[in-house]
Motif scaffolding. Structure first.
Motif, PDB file in Angstrom:
ATOM      1  N   ARG A 174       0.709  -1.152  -0.515  1.00 37.08           N
ATOM      2  CA  ARG A 174      -0.023  -0.135   0.152  1.00 37.08           C
ATOM      3  C   ARG A 174       0.860   1.080  -0.078  1.00 37.08           C
ATOM      4  NH1 ARG A 174      -5.240  -0.471  -1.443  1.00 37.08           N
ATOM      5  NH2 ARG A 174      -5.649  -2.551  -0.284  1.00 37.08           N
ATOM      6  N   ARG A 375     -17.285   0.707  -2.528  1.00 34.07           N
ATOM      7  CA  ARG A 375     -16.599  -0.119  -1.920  1.00 34.07           C
ATOM      8  C   ARG A 375     -15.501  -0.762  -2.584  1.00 34.07           C
ATOM      9  NH1 ARG A 375     -19.496  -2.793   3.479  1.00 34.07           N
ATOM     10  NH2 ARG A 375     -20.065  -0.703   4.809  1.00 34.07           N
ATOM     11  N   SER A 376     -14.389  -0.982  -2.825  1.00 35.93           N
ATOM     12  CA  SER A 376     -13.668  -1.302  -3.380  1.00 35.93           C
ATOM     13  C   SER A 376     -11.618  -1.315  -2.898  1.00 35.93           C
ATOM     14  CB  SER A 376     -13.305  -0.868  -4.894  1.00 35.93           C
ATOM     15  OG  SER A 376     -12.657  -1.425  -5.547  1.00 35.93           O
ATOM     16  N   PRO A 377     -10.853  -1.928  -3.237  1.00 37.87           N
ATOM     17  CA  PRO A 377      -9.754  -2.475  -3.012  1.00 37.87           C
ATOM     18  C   PRO A 377      -8.258  -1.244  -3.756  1.00 37.87           C
ATOM     19  CG  PRO A 377      -9.533  -4.560  -3.591  1.00 37.87           C
ATOM     20  CD  PRO A 377     -11.681  -3.830  -3.882  1.00 37.87           C
ATOM     21  N   THR A 379      -9.480   1.881  -4.231  1.00 39.47           N
ATOM     22  CA  THR A 379      -9.796   3.095  -3.558  1.00 39.47           C
ATOM     23  C   THR A 379      -8.776   3.384  -3.305  1.00 39.47           C
ATOM     24  OG1 THR A 379     -11.668   1.864  -3.360  1.00 39.47           O
ATOM     25  CG2 THR A 379     -11.126   4.607  -2.512  1.00 39.47           C
ATOM     26  N   GLY A 397     -18.473   4.394   6.191  1.00 40.34           N
ATOM     27  CA  GLY A 397     -18.142   2.900   5.787  1.00 40.34           C
ATOM     28  C   GLY A 397     -17.651   2.823   4.262  1.00 40.34           C
TER      29      GLY A 397
ATOM     30  N   ARG B   8     -12.544   1.950   6.735  1.00 38.78           N
ATOM     31  CA  ARG B   8     -11.853   1.990   5.763  1.00 38.78           C
ATOM     32  C   ARG B   8     -11.834   0.344   5.829  1.00 38.78           C
ATOM     33  NH1 ARG B   8      -8.873   7.964   7.216  1.00 38.78           N
ATOM     34  NH2 ARG B   8     -10.156   9.198   7.479  1.00 38.78           N
ATOM     35  N   LEU B  10     -13.376  -1.568   5.726  1.00 34.10           N
ATOM     36  CA  LEU B  10     -14.508  -2.164   4.578  1.00 34.10           C
ATOM     37  C   LEU B  10     -13.976  -1.729   3.540  1.00 34.10           C
ATOM     38  CD1 LEU B  10     -17.483  -1.877   6.899  1.00 34.10           C
ATOM     39  CD2 LEU B  10     -16.551  -3.979   6.402  1.00 34.10           C
ATOM     40  N   ILE B  11     -14.222  -0.306   3.378  1.00 31.89           N
ATOM     41  CA  ILE B  11     -13.742   0.247   1.747  1.00 31.89           C
ATOM     42  C   ILE B  11     -12.511   0.435   1.554  1.00 31.89           C
ATOM     43  CG2 ILE B  11     -13.033   2.950   0.751  1.00 31.89           C
ATOM     44  CD1 ILE B  11     -14.500   3.558   2.751  1.00 31.89           C
ATOM     45  N   HIS B  12     -11.539   0.004   1.598  1.00 32.04           N
ATOM     46  CA  HIS B  12      -9.680  -0.378   0.956  1.00 32.04           C
ATOM     47  C   HIS B  12      -9.787  -1.855   0.812  1.00 32.04           C
ATOM     48  CE1 HIS B  12      -8.171   3.256   0.830  1.00 32.04           C
ATOM     49  NE2 HIS B  12      -9.031   3.338   1.963  1.00 32.04           N
ATOM     50  N   ARG B  13      -9.863  -2.804   1.651  1.00 31.37           N
ATOM     51  CA  ARG B  13      -9.376  -3.976   1.713  1.00 31.37           C
ATOM     52  C   ARG B  13      -9.743  -5.051   0.687  1.00 31.37           C
ATOM     53  NH1 ARG B  13     -13.864  -6.970   5.969  1.00 31.37           N
ATOM     54  NH2 ARG B  13     -15.194  -7.245   4.058  1.00 31.37           N
TER      55      ARG B  13
END
Lengths: 527, 527
Positions: A174, A375-377, A379, A397, B8, B10-13
């Motif tokens: 990241r 929601r998405s990796p 982002t 969230g 955060r 939940l958004i990114h993972r």
């Protein structure tokens, strides 16, 4: 950092630079980049990237440092980007439409310590540097380094004398790879922090969804300083080991000739570029049969244009919808929907969950209109040094797009308007896009129209259309307003029509409503 | 954990469970799973997973806890796996070929606190539990829970009474999702720690490389407790939103009928299964035209088999090569190479860098033989609680496969042998596979052959062949040895031929050379 720790990072990490390394190992002799007369195989491209990466390290740049990049589309642009990826640097592409003050702000805000620049943009960068202190190295892509300026060096010098071994630095999944500054509709642009995992995953998603293949031949002609050309298009092409033909800008004649001569399989352009190609006299005489995919972005195509495109280019059309913060694609408007759901923005890509949120933070059911959230990796990490804007964007969230839209019963997303472009007039909310569509319908001689809300003592915001008549035609505001009234509710009808010669646009061709609003802010007060 | 932090995450993972969530949001009414008479849409599958996840949470399971899963292929297997993914649990699939002592070792070593089990395997699990203390809950998939055992509950109870809302727990990109115990060739099996990012990325790579599509119809019939069926096949199918037809085991007649009746587009089987289908009397009468892709694993197909497969199944064949530690696919032997490079294992997939390493840790040039090593974000995290084995596997900054191979001039990888199966005899290294090939060539009546090195006072290891004659035939060892001598160097010729009725195999059909070596360890001493 122990050898073991470095070794484990090299084995495990998600890194955009590694995707080039792997393509070079898998397909060393395959053609990677074509830039004018210059052609580079994957082996040559990767070797060049490695040498530049070592050169930047030799000049003192270290993991986490920011490097600004002010260049038109060229091989060196991509070499710099991948050299940053392999060294752990953060690349800060400079929008070539920016003036000195914006460049200065971005260099300062990103704390860039080096700049890679084309000769053409050197004066502007020099002017911008007067107000910043962080930059210590400038690398000139083209032109001769003749001044006695000790900060100035040739880009070529970075590669010469460097080994072409793979750089081996510890870089987290990241870790930031880019700060992409969004063209500011507020006073200062925000720095979108893109990270390796997000950009790598978005590239994978794009390659999977649009079936990018190693034998594809892409044209990169949209500005590489924008996320769409850089990440969704170039990084995905390099990931699969395909060939990229680099063009500095769109030119209908050149592109039509290139498709024929190089058997191009994938293009990516704006709707107006497709429109221009269709109108070009060469379109009928060029062999376009190699095309497999045509991507477009920014806005849906009107029905007559997409119909004509499918007929003439005879390949699959995809609209990419998204934003810089999402690296950028969130939905794809797919070939099978182009004619059945014309005007929509598509269905979510595999890597993105999209929903509609109400003002209370709750998700709304199908059919209801609200803010599009994701929601998405893919982002972004955050807005650089802007915890308030970041917290706002990540509230409840979900990532807040700032776009208003709804899903229809077929699960297809329709974009209504940007939140900030919705006009609040006399207690009602009106989508500026709905009014724009009515204007085009009311008078086909309108070449371009944009609708904004302008300050008004009675309406709070007055719906106002700013229009450009087609060349050789005239527009009578009163007649046009009458015609529009027959198409939409009276309260949605513009209070005034302003006729101009041209509309301000961003470098990607997007009409700058904020500039329009500023320019005519006193329109009603003046009256 | 603050609301912001959860939001955060939940958004990114990067989370394998989220890939199901996204497919269910994108294609709620599309068919996800077919298990006998039961059919589940993506909405139903996802809802079931969410409810089971909440049920496990209600029973006290928390992020990082291990849950063992002893079941044949069924919908509940995949529901449990995805429920673990969404709750942050580590799933520990039990190999159904294991005996009580192996199950006991794995439950103990993984510190599993719960077991999901089919009635059929309950006695074996109960026996195994006598030696472990960590397990507090057993959930029975089928059969009635009639005992007074307070630790036993019905799997169905997990879902009943649970909401179907999305579980919202903080789960890191690299959090463990599975401990897959490799069938031990040493005394104790090693627990391969698979993480979300590795498994998600491998699924993306597989879907991209083999062009998995949402309208694909897969058959899952290889054991789901193995990584190949579970991760490269099921998780990739679910990622793209395709349909999976679950079969408990391979049955040639059933499968041929299923391909026709359900218009199956993708199958995944072992070479011997393709062979069995080709020999089945139904093969000529079934319509197999829906097949797009046929994947196979474990070993290259001999030329006559792959030729016949391509002719009869008339679709693209891919060999998957890799190992559990790589999640698992590292190279794909692609359709275009099946006949030109028969016997090779293919070219690296997009997400994997493969190289050949010498004994000193340096990489070897094309053509040289050495250990196959990898770098890839698909690599396992580590061997559970085994820092020595992990350090050894990650030495010199590459993952060590334990396989020996070489790249040819076309960039295609050839597998020579497992490191541990190379025979050290009289100061020479001999590939057991080369000798096996010579045996098959020397006598076509040999049905199966395996070659191992057995302890020998003079040769250190003596090359020894253990063979199964085709039914109704006999083998004369002395004659066979003479024929082999005409095909390979004398020092590679077996010192002895042992004739047996059958060879020991793993549940995936791999010959267990370690068992053969143990069984005949005293072969030369005895003499």
């Amino acid at each position: 950092m122990s050898t073991t720790e470095i070794g484990r990072n090299l084995i495990h990490r998600i890194n955009v630079g590694d995707s080039l390394t792997r393509s070079a190992w898998r397909r060393p002799e395959a053609l990677a980049l074509v830039d004018g007369d210059r052609r580079f195989t994957y082996r040559e491209f990767n070797s060049w990237v490695n040498r530049v990466s070592h050169g930047l390290h030799r000049h003192g740049l270290r993991s986490g440092d920011a490097l600004a990049l002010a260049s038109g589309n060229c091989a060196e642009f991509l070499v710099t980007y991948y050299a940053c990826a392999k060294l752990g640097l953060v690349c800060v592409p400079i929008n070539l439409g920016w003036g000195t003050s914006e460049i200065s702000y971005v260099l300062d805000h990103s704390a860039a310590t080096a700049v890679v620049v084309e000769n053409e943009f050197l004066p502007r960068v020099h002017d911008a540097l007067a107000a910043t202190v962080s930059v210590v190295d400038i690398f000139l892509i083209d032109g001769e380094v003749t001044t006695g300026d000790p900060t100035l060096a040739a880009f070529a010098e970075l590669a010469s004398g460097s080994p072409d071994s793979e750089p081996e630095h510890v870089i987290a999944d990241r870790a930031p790879l880019s700060y992409l500054y969004t063209s500011g509709t507020t006073s200062f642009p925000k720095g979108v922090v893109g990270n390796h995992a997000a950009i790598y995953l978005e590239s994978m998603t794009m390659a999977l969804e649009a079936q990018f293949r190693e034998d594809d031949r892409f044209v990169a002609m949209m500005p590489m300083f924008h996320t769409a050309q850089l990440n969704t298009h170039c990084t995905a092409a390099i990931l699969v080991g395909a060939t990229i033909f680099i063009e500095r800008r769109f030119d209908a004649r050149r592109l039509l000739a290139l498709i024929e001569s190089e058997r191009i399989t994938q293009i990516f352009a704006l709707p107006m570029m497709y429109s221009e190609m269709l109108e070009h006299s060469d379109v009928g005489s060029r062999d376009l049969s190699s095309l497999r995919r045509a991507l477009y972005a920014m806005a849906p195509m009107p029905r007559h244009l997409i119909e004509r495109c499918i007929e003439v280019f005879a390949c699959d059309f995809y609209l990419l919808f998204g934003q810089t913060e999402m690296s950028p694609t969130t939905t794809l408007f797919r070939p099978e929907h182009q004619l059945t759901h014309t005007g929509a923005v598509g269905t979510p890509v595999i890597g993105v969950q999209a929903a509609i949120m109400g003002q209370d933070g709750g998700l709304l059911p199908t059919g209801d209109e609200g803010e599009i959230v994701y929601r998405s990796p893919h982002t972004m990490t955050e807005y650089l040094d802007n915890p308030e804007a970041t917290a706002e964007a990540f509230d409840h969230g979900w990532f807040h797009s700032g776009d208003i839209g709804r899903f229809d019963d077929d699960g297809i997303l329709w974009f209504t308007d940007r939140f900030k472009d919705v006009i609040k007039t006399g207690g009602e909310n009106v989508s500026s896009l709905e009014v724009e569509r009515a204007i085009y319908q009311a008078d086909p001689r309108i070449a371009e129209a944009t609708v904004v809300g302008l300050p008004h003592h009675r309406w709070s915001e007055a719906i106002t259309a700013v229009v450009v008549p087609a060349s050789g035609t005239m527009v009578d505001p009163a007649t046009l307003i009458d015609k529009i009234k027959q198409l939409i509710d009276p309260y949605k009808t513009p209070k005034a029509i302003i006729v101009v010669d041209a509309l301000p646009r961003t470098s990607t061709g997007k009409i700058q409503k904020n500039v329009v609003r500023e320019r005519f802010a006193e329109h009603y007060e003046r009256r």
